[in-house]
Write a protein that holds these residues in place. Structure first.
Motif, PDB file in Angstrom:
ATOM      1  N   GLN A 153       5.148  -9.800   6.566  1.00  0.00           N
ATOM      2  CA  GLN A 153       4.009 -10.050   5.692  1.00  0.00           C
ATOM      3  C   GLN A 153       3.778  -8.925   4.691  1.00  0.00           C
ATOM      4  N   ALA A 154       3.912  -7.547   5.286  1.00  0.00           N
ATOM      5  CA  ALA A 154       3.951  -6.514   4.234  1.00  0.00           C
ATOM      6  C   ALA A 154       4.971  -6.517   3.110  1.00  0.00           C
ATOM      7  N   LEU A 155       5.887  -6.948   3.733  1.00  0.00           N
ATOM      8  CA  LEU A 155       7.369  -7.118   2.699  1.00  0.00           C
ATOM      9  C   LEU A 155       7.011  -7.997   1.804  1.00  0.00           C
ATOM     10  N   GLY A 156       6.339  -9.285   2.248  1.00  0.00           N
ATOM     11  CA  GLY A 156       6.144 -10.171   1.402  1.00  0.00           C
ATOM     12  C   GLY A 156       5.271  -9.657   0.168  1.00  0.00           C
ATOM     13  N   TRP A 157       3.996  -8.976   0.627  1.00  0.00           N
ATOM     14  CA  TRP A 157       3.258  -8.430  -0.433  1.00  0.00           C
ATOM     15  C   TRP A 157       3.756  -7.583  -1.551  1.00  0.00           C
ATOM     16  N   ALA A 158       4.592  -6.745  -1.081  1.00  0.00           N
ATOM     17  CA  ALA A 158       5.622  -5.663  -1.927  1.00  0.00           C
ATOM     18  C   ALA A 158       6.385  -6.599  -2.764  1.00  0.00           C
ATOM     19  N   THR A 159       7.148  -7.620  -2.388  1.00  0.00           N
ATOM     20  CA  THR A 159       8.120  -8.264  -3.208  1.00  0.00           C
ATOM     21  C   THR A 159       7.149  -9.106  -4.230  1.00  0.00           C
ATOM     22  N   TRP A 160       5.826  -9.653  -3.719  1.00  0.00           N
ATOM     23  CA  TRP A 160       5.063 -10.238  -4.620  1.00  0.00           C
ATOM     24  C   TRP A 160       4.580  -9.390  -5.737  1.00  0.00           C
ATOM     25  N   VAL A 161       4.254  -8.222  -5.431  1.00  0.00           N
ATOM     26  CA  VAL A 161       4.119  -7.458  -6.592  1.00  0.00           C
ATOM     27  C   VAL A 161       5.263  -7.071  -7.515  1.00  0.00           C
ATOM     28  N   ALA A 162       6.418  -7.046  -6.913  1.00  0.00           N
ATOM     29  CA  ALA A 162       7.502  -6.966  -7.771  1.00  0.00           C
ATOM     30  C   ALA A 162       7.759  -8.171  -8.645  1.00  0.00           C
ATOM     31  N   ALA A 163       7.514  -9.172  -7.891  1.00  0.00           N
ATOM     32  CA  ALA A 163       7.614 -10.488  -8.823  1.00  0.00           C
ATOM     33  C   ALA A 163       6.859 -10.302  -9.946  1.00  0.00           C
ATOM     34  N   GLY A 164       5.467 -10.110  -9.945  1.00  0.00           N
ATOM     35  CA  GLY A 164       4.583 -10.139 -10.840  1.00  0.00           C
ATOM     36  C   GLY A 164       4.691  -8.898 -12.118  1.00  0.00           C
ATOM     37  N   THR A 165       5.325  -7.775 -11.518  1.00  0.00           N
ATOM     38  CA  THR A 165       5.874  -6.678 -12.570  1.00  0.00           C
ATOM     39  C   THR A 165       7.041  -7.416 -13.235  1.00  0.00           C
ATOM     40  N   LEU A 166       7.823  -8.157 -12.718  1.00  0.00           N
ATOM     41  CA  LEU A 166       9.143  -8.521 -13.329  1.00  0.00           C
ATOM     42  C   LEU A 166       8.825  -9.687 -14.190  1.00  0.00           C
ATOM     43  N   LEU A 167       7.824 -10.651 -13.837  1.00  0.00           N
ATOM     44  CA  LEU A 167       7.332 -11.772 -14.688  1.00  0.00           C
ATOM     45  C   LEU A 167       6.907 -11.380 -15.740  1.00  0.00           C
ATOM     46  N   THR A 168       5.827 -10.548 -15.751  1.00  0.00           N
ATOM     47  CA  THR A 168       5.164  -9.741 -16.712  1.00  0.00           C
ATOM     48  C   THR A 168       6.054  -9.183 -17.767  1.00  0.00           C
ATOM     49  N   LEU A 169       7.091  -8.224 -17.226  1.00  0.00           N
ATOM     50  CA  LEU A 169       7.981  -7.639 -18.306  1.00  0.00           C
ATOM     51  C   LEU A 169       8.964  -8.736 -18.802  1.00  0.00           C
ATOM     52  N   MET A 170       9.186  -9.740 -18.018  1.00  0.00           N
ATOM     53  CA  MET A 170      10.083 -11.045 -18.876  1.00  0.00           C
ATOM     54  C   MET A 170       9.183 -11.389 -19.958  1.00  0.00           C
ATOM     55  N   VAL A 171       8.114 -12.068 -19.718  1.00  0.00           N
ATOM     56  CA  VAL A 171       7.214 -12.669 -20.614  1.00  0.00           C
ATOM     57  C   VAL A 171       6.995 -11.776 -21.773  1.00  0.00           C
ATOM     58  N   SER A 172       6.886 -10.523 -21.597  1.00  0.00           N
ATOM     59  CA  SER A 172       6.482  -9.639 -22.915  1.00  0.00           C
ATOM     60  C   SER A 172       7.954  -9.601 -23.554  1.00  0.00           C
ATOM     61  N   LYS A 173       9.139  -9.435 -22.857  1.00  0.00           N
ATOM     62  CA  LYS A 173      10.181  -9.089 -23.603  1.00  0.00           C
ATOM     63  C   LYS A 173      10.572 -10.534 -24.296  1.00  0.00           C
ATOM     64  N   SER A 174      10.439 -11.953 -23.552  1.00  0.00           N
ATOM     65  CA  SER A 174      11.064 -13.089 -23.931  1.00  0.00           C
ATOM     66  C   SER A 174      10.346 -13.639 -25.228  1.00  0.00           C
ATOM     67  N   HIS A 175       8.822 -13.388 -25.054  1.00  0.00           N
ATOM     68  CA  HIS A 175       8.048 -13.680 -26.154  1.00  0.00           C
ATOM     69  C   HIS A 175       7.191 -12.601 -27.203  1.00  0.00           C
ATOM     70  N   ASP A 176       7.728 -11.396 -26.656  1.00  0.00           N
ATOM     71  CA  ASP A 176       7.129 -10.569 -27.761  1.00  0.00           C
ATOM     72  C   ASP A 176       5.664 -10.259 -27.849  1.00  0.00           C
ATOM     73  N   LEU A 177       5.134 -10.100 -26.558  1.00  0.00           N
ATOM     74  CA  LEU A 177       3.998 -10.189 -26.372  1.00  0.00           C
ATOM     75  C   LEU A 177       3.550  -8.845 -25.567  1.00  0.00           C
ATOM     76  N   PRO A 178       2.229  -8.356 -25.839  1.00  0.00           N
ATOM     77  CA  PRO A 178       1.974  -7.043 -25.038  1.00  0.00           C
ATOM     78  C   PRO A 178       1.933  -7.361 -23.555  1.00  0.00           C
ATOM     79  N   TRP A 179       1.993  -6.321 -22.735  1.00  0.00           N
ATOM     80  CA  TRP A 179       1.989  -7.038 -21.411  1.00  0.00           C
ATOM     81  C   TRP A 179       0.730  -7.473 -20.696  1.00  0.00           C
ATOM     82  N   PRO A 180      -0.617  -7.132 -21.410  1.00  0.00           N
ATOM     83  CA  PRO A 180      -1.816  -7.701 -20.679  1.00  0.00           C
ATOM     84  C   PRO A 180      -1.485  -9.235 -20.951  1.00  0.00           C
TER      85      PRO A 180
END
Length: 244
Positions: free
Chosen positions: A195-222
């Motif tokens: 469960q703990a690992l799941g939370w950690a990887t979920w945060v990682a997923a959120g970080t990576l998704l945000t970074l990816m959308v920001s790069k792919s779409h040229d958007l600010p991170w919020p």
């Protein structure tokens, strides 16, 4: 990258002739969502940029680098995500995305304790359909979530193409959750460590998704985080609660 207003008022960049670009209360800044509008595009084309991105294999700005081989792509998502997402924003990656998500889906059964017990206790002929159905369901749901993320990014002024966005979001979702599944296979999805690992990887997923959308779409991170929000909430319910 564009400033806050940069994504708007540049119809020549989009090359789409005259859709309104989100000025004030325009009813729908992306007319591709209107009924009847999506029919005109062939399967390989992007309804937003009308396939222009793919004619020369490059976005109007020119690609950042060559298409990455799948091994380099998977390694890059983990080790140098910013550069990788920027480099792949102009390329499709359906092969790796579908294969990785499908393999992830095959493992996913073992992350849900109920399904895990069913699969382990079932005879092989019964277990195979359970595992395959779960894998196909994971591929479909991750594809749909990727499309949702892309659509939201467009609504927020993003200028990326849908195929790279969806492909990368599928890869991010599968790769970040894979460690949890590997441990869940042995310890069970309810184990505290898993469960703990799941939370950690979920945060990682959120970080990576945000970074990816920001790069792919040229958007600010919020805005990028906002576009990823539905996918992240869905991931949370799939992954943490074990509910399909």
């Amino acid at each position: 990258g564009h400033g806050g207003q940069g994504g708007h008022g540049e119809p020549e960049y989009f090359g789409d002739g005259g859709y309104p670009h989100g000025q004030g209360g325009a009813p729908d800044p992306y007319a591709a969502n209107n009924p009847g509008h999506t029919q005109a595009f062939s399967v390989g084309e992007d309804p937003y940029t009308q396939g222009e991105t793919y004619q020369a294999g490059a976005a109007p700005a020119g690609p950042v680098g060559p298409r990455l081989h799948w091994k380099a792509l998977l390694r890059g998502i983990v080790l140098s995500p910013g550069q990788t997402f920027l480099q792949m924003r102009d390329y499709t990656m359906w092969g790796p995305a579908l294969v990785v998500t499908f393999l992830y889906g095959l493992l996913a059964v073992f992350g849900f304790d109920g399904a895990r017990n069913d699969a382990i206790n079932a005879t092989l002929s019964n277990a195979v359909p359970i595992v395959l159905t779960t894998a196909v369901a994971m591929v479909l749901s991750s594809f749909v979530l990727g499309v949702v993320t892309h659509t939201l990014a467009r609504q927020l002024g993003g200028d990326g193409a849908w195929q790279p966005t969806v492909g990368l979001s599928m890869l991010i979702m599968s790769l970040t959750d894979a460690p949890r599944l590997v441990f869940a296979m042995f310890a069970g999805g309810d184990a505290t460590f898993v469960q703990a690992l799941g939370w950690a990887t979920w945060v990682a997923a959120g970080t990576l998704l945000t970074l990816m959308v920001s790069k792919s779409h040229d958007l600010p991170w919020p805005k990028a985080l906002g576009a990823s929000a539905i996918q992240l909430v869905a991931l949370l319910s799939i992954v943490k609660l074990g509910t399909f």
